[in-house]
Design a protein around this motif. Structure first.
Motif, PDB file in Angstrom:
ATOM      1  N   HIS A 454      10.970  80.814 -50.263  1.00 18.04           N
ATOM      2  CA  HIS A 454      12.416  81.063 -50.290  1.00 18.04           C
ATOM      3  C   HIS A 454      12.678  82.501 -49.854  1.00 18.04           C
ATOM      4  N   THR A 487      20.038  82.201 -57.685  1.00 20.42           N
ATOM      5  CA  THR A 487      20.156  81.713 -59.057  1.00 20.42           C
ATOM      6  C   THR A 487      19.092  80.649 -59.302  1.00 20.42           C
ATOM      7  N   GLU A 489      19.621  77.704 -60.215  1.00 20.41           N
ATOM      8  CA  GLU A 489      20.082  76.453 -59.604  1.00 20.41           C
ATOM      9  C   GLU A 489      19.699  76.400 -58.124  1.00 20.41           C
ATOM     10  N   GLU A 490      19.935  77.522 -57.424  1.00 17.97           N
ATOM     11  CA  GLU A 490      19.609  77.564 -55.989  1.00 17.97           C
ATOM     12  C   GLU A 490      18.110  77.338 -55.766  1.00 17.97           C
ATOM     13  N   ARG A 492      16.009  75.794 -57.729  1.00 20.91           N
ATOM     14  CA  ARG A 492      15.632  74.416 -58.036  1.00 20.91           C
ATOM     15  C   ARG A 492      16.024  73.498 -56.883  1.00 20.91           C
ATOM     16  N   GLU A 493      17.197  73.722 -56.321  1.00 22.47           N
ATOM     17  CA  GLU A 493      17.616  72.908 -55.167  1.00 22.47           C
ATOM     18  C   GLU A 493      16.710  73.110 -53.967  1.00 22.47           C
ATOM     19  N   PHE A 494      16.240  74.343 -53.809  1.00 22.11           N
ATOM     20  CA  PHE A 494      15.345  74.657 -52.695  1.00 22.11           C
ATOM     21  C   PHE A 494      14.043  73.869 -52.811  1.00 22.11           C
ATOM     22  N   ALA A 496      13.663  71.012 -54.573  1.00 21.87           N
ATOM     23  CA  ALA A 496      13.865  69.584 -54.825  1.00 21.87           C
ATOM     24  C   ALA A 496      13.333  68.662 -53.729  1.00 21.87           C
ATOM     25  N   PRO A 497      13.580  68.952 -52.441  1.00 20.33           N
ATOM     26  CA  PRO A 497      13.121  67.990 -51.429  1.00 20.33           C
ATOM     27  C   PRO A 497      11.604  67.834 -51.378  1.00 20.33           C
ATOM     28  N   ARG A 501      10.911  64.920 -59.144  1.00 19.63           N
ATOM     29  CA  ARG A 501      11.882  65.614 -59.994  1.00 19.63           C
ATOM     30  C   ARG A 501      11.248  66.225 -61.243  1.00 19.63           C
ATOM     31  N   LEU A 504       9.792  69.797 -61.088  1.00 22.09           N
ATOM     32  CA  LEU A 504      10.601  71.005 -60.866  1.00 22.09           C
ATOM     33  C   LEU A 504      10.609  71.888 -62.103  1.00 22.09           C
TER      34      LEU A 504
END
Ligand code: AMP
Length: 537
Positions: A454, A487, A489-490, A492-494, A496-497, A501, A504
């Motif tokens: 990231h 954050t 959240e960001e 975790r979203e990064f 996720a793909p 689940r 994570l």
């Protein structure tokens, strides 16, 4: 049977002799504490290493005696690498980042008789000298006079008299030893025979491993006290490569300057070093003119794929390798096989980011909890076990630790891996770092490497933290880049793909630094202590 070969011992003395005869003018460059460059050649090295051997014998060194070193990477350390074994002694490299109490334990456990120490490290030695029985020989790196009470290395060499004659060594005699700075229990000693180091040198220079040749200019960033700087001083000397040593200056700027100035073509170190260098290059992409295609062996901890990609953009080539102090250390090296050359780019990078294929004569297998070998299916995890001619068969004077070897003679590495059908070994974790969530294993290494891809993340380490429902859940400890924001959240979203689940991280902790081991790796045990009773939301 008639027609067999000579009984010719594989010893380091051959390498020393050969380097003196064949490579006299080749350079050995060292950065001194004051940052100036000290220049020698193999001719100087050859003369001085033999003088060291001679002087040690005159000083009473006997066959098998241990000679400790407390030194940075430089010309005199290289002289000790060959001079001590040539005298029939055993080179014992000490990790200068250890606590004095640990050094005292290690020196006394090994029974060291002599010590060669950099003058800049005398303050460290003085903290332990009363608790050990060593004759200290001080290398005057600063050029200042050696304080009274110590032998001056230069005077010691100059005192060597007469022609040096090599002792007749058998190849299975000890040439070196090193203690692993394990995170649990007392440090453990590993003894390297001449034969093991010679065969390891052959394996390291192969085109399909580190491809070190006479035309290289090799710079080990990895300390000469850590698993023999991965054997580079031995292998580079065997092939007559120019050698460049960074001394105590290991910050990105100093290393980049030295790469540029000395036209370095091959270098090696742990990922934390390279993460810093990559960040520096990204900030100042045009500040250094490095040799295109410079190879960088990265090991000791997992090289994140994003780092391999990042360096490719600068035309600098990461070679990912795995090894341990117990394996001299080279075990596996990652290169794409010719028949995989057509892989899509992403898959090719994924292969390069594995720890790679076992070197010739290193056998690998992955074994489950019940002791059964798991299939090479890229999925099933097992403990990596290895054997081979440069894999330790025991720890020095520690018969109580024989459990680290299986009954049929394989060394249990404590690393958890999957193996691809093509033979690529992928480290998923240390057995003690795995996250066990709801009875299933999660690889902390996979998560941290993905996180380090990231753009806002400089470093990431994932640890297991006790969880009331799932037994353990992953906590990601993250250091952001200067001025960058992200954050939980960001992040975790990064991720996720790329992950199931339940893999994570359950939570993210943002910190300013991740504690390091003396070898520069992330010290996850310290992180676990730092977050013992994390409050899950
Ligand atoms: P040491 O003996 O201090 O060099 O530590 C050896 C350990 O470092 C191994 O057992 C691995 O856990 C770790 N290690 C070495 N190389 C790698 C690598 N390329 N990727 C992941 N872990 C590594």
């Amino acid at each position: 049977m008639n027609g067999t070969m000579m009984d010719y011992p594989l010893t380091l003395n051959h390498i020393l002799e050969r380097s003196g005869k064949l490579y006299g003018p080749v350079e050995i460059v060292s950065r001194l504490p004051d940052k100036s460059l000290h220049r020698h050649t193999y001719a100087d090295f050859y003369r001085r290493a033999r003088a060291l051997a001679q002087a040690l014998q005159q000083a009473g060194l006997e066959r098998g005696d241990r000679v400790a070193t407390l030194m940075w990477n430089h010309y005199a350390h290289l002289e000790a690498y060959f001079g001590v074994p040539a005298a029939g002694g055993v080179l014992h490299t000490l990790n200068l980042r250890l606590h004095p109490d640990d050094l005292v334990y290690i020196i006394n456990h090994a029974g060291d008789r002599f010590l060669i120490v950099d003058d800049v490290l005398l303050p460290l030695y003085q903290k332990l000298q009363d608790r050990t029985h060593l004759r200290a020989i001080v290398v005057p790196l600063t050029g200042r006079p050696v304080p009274p009470g110590y032998l001056d290395y230069e005077a010691f060499l100059a005192g060597a008299q007469g022609d040096f004659r090599y002792p007749e060594l058998a190849e299975d005699e000890a040439a070196g030893m090193c203690y692993t700075s394990g995170t649990t229990g007392k440090p453990k000693g590993v003894v390297y025979s001449h034969r093991a180091i010679v065969l390891h040198s052959f394996a390291s220079v192969m085109a399909d491993t580190l491809a070190i040749s006479q035309r290289d200019r090799a710079l080990p960033v990895v300390p000469m006290f850590h698993a023999n700087a991965w054997g580079l001083p031995f292998s580079a000397t065997m092939v007559g490569a120019a050698q460049v040593f960074p001394g105590p200056h290991l910050d990105p700027q100093s290393l980049l300057d030295l790469f540029q100035r000395e036209r370095v073509t091959f270098t090696a170190g742990v990922p934390t070093v390279w993460l810093g260098i990559l960040e520096t290059l990204q900030k100042q992409p045009h500040a250094w003119d490095l040799v295109p295609g410079m190879r960088m062996a990265v090991g000791g901890a997992a090289a994140p794929e994003s780092m391999i990609r990042g360096f490719d953009r600068f035309n600098l080539r990461v070679i990912h390798a795995w090894g341990m102090t117990e394996t001299t250390p080279l075990g596996t090296v990652s290169h794409l096989k010719s028949y995989l050359a057509g892989l899509p780019e992403d898959e090719a990078y994924a292969v390069r980011a594995t720890q790679g294929l076992p070197a010739p004569f290193v056998e690998v297998r992955a074994v489950d909890d019940a002791g059964a070998e798991v299939p090479w299916d890229a999925r099933t995890m097992g403990e990596l076990q290895v054997r081979g001619p440069w894999v330790a068969a025991e720890y020095y004077r520690q018969p109580d630790l024989l459990d680290n070897w299986t009954a049929d003679g394989w060394f249990r590495t404590g690393d958890v891996v999957t193996i691809k059908p093509e033979g690529y070994v992928k480290i998923m974790d240390r057995t003690k770092d795995l996250v066990k969530s709801g009875g299933e294993w999660i690889s902390s290494v996979d998560l941290e490497n993905a996180l380090m891809g990231h753009p806002a993340v400089r470093e990431a380490a994932v640890i297991a933290v006790p969880h009331p429902r799932w037994q353990e859940r992953p906590l990601a400890v993250v250091v952001l880049r200067e001025g960058a924001r992200a954050t939980a959240e960001e992040l975790r979203e990064f991720l996720a793909p790329s992950f199931a689940r339940w893999w994570l991280p359950e939570a993210f902790a943002f910190v300013t630094e991740i504690p390091r081991t003396s070898a520069g790796k992330f010290r996850k045990s310290a992180l676990r202590e730092q977050f013992p009773d994390w409050q899950w939301e």
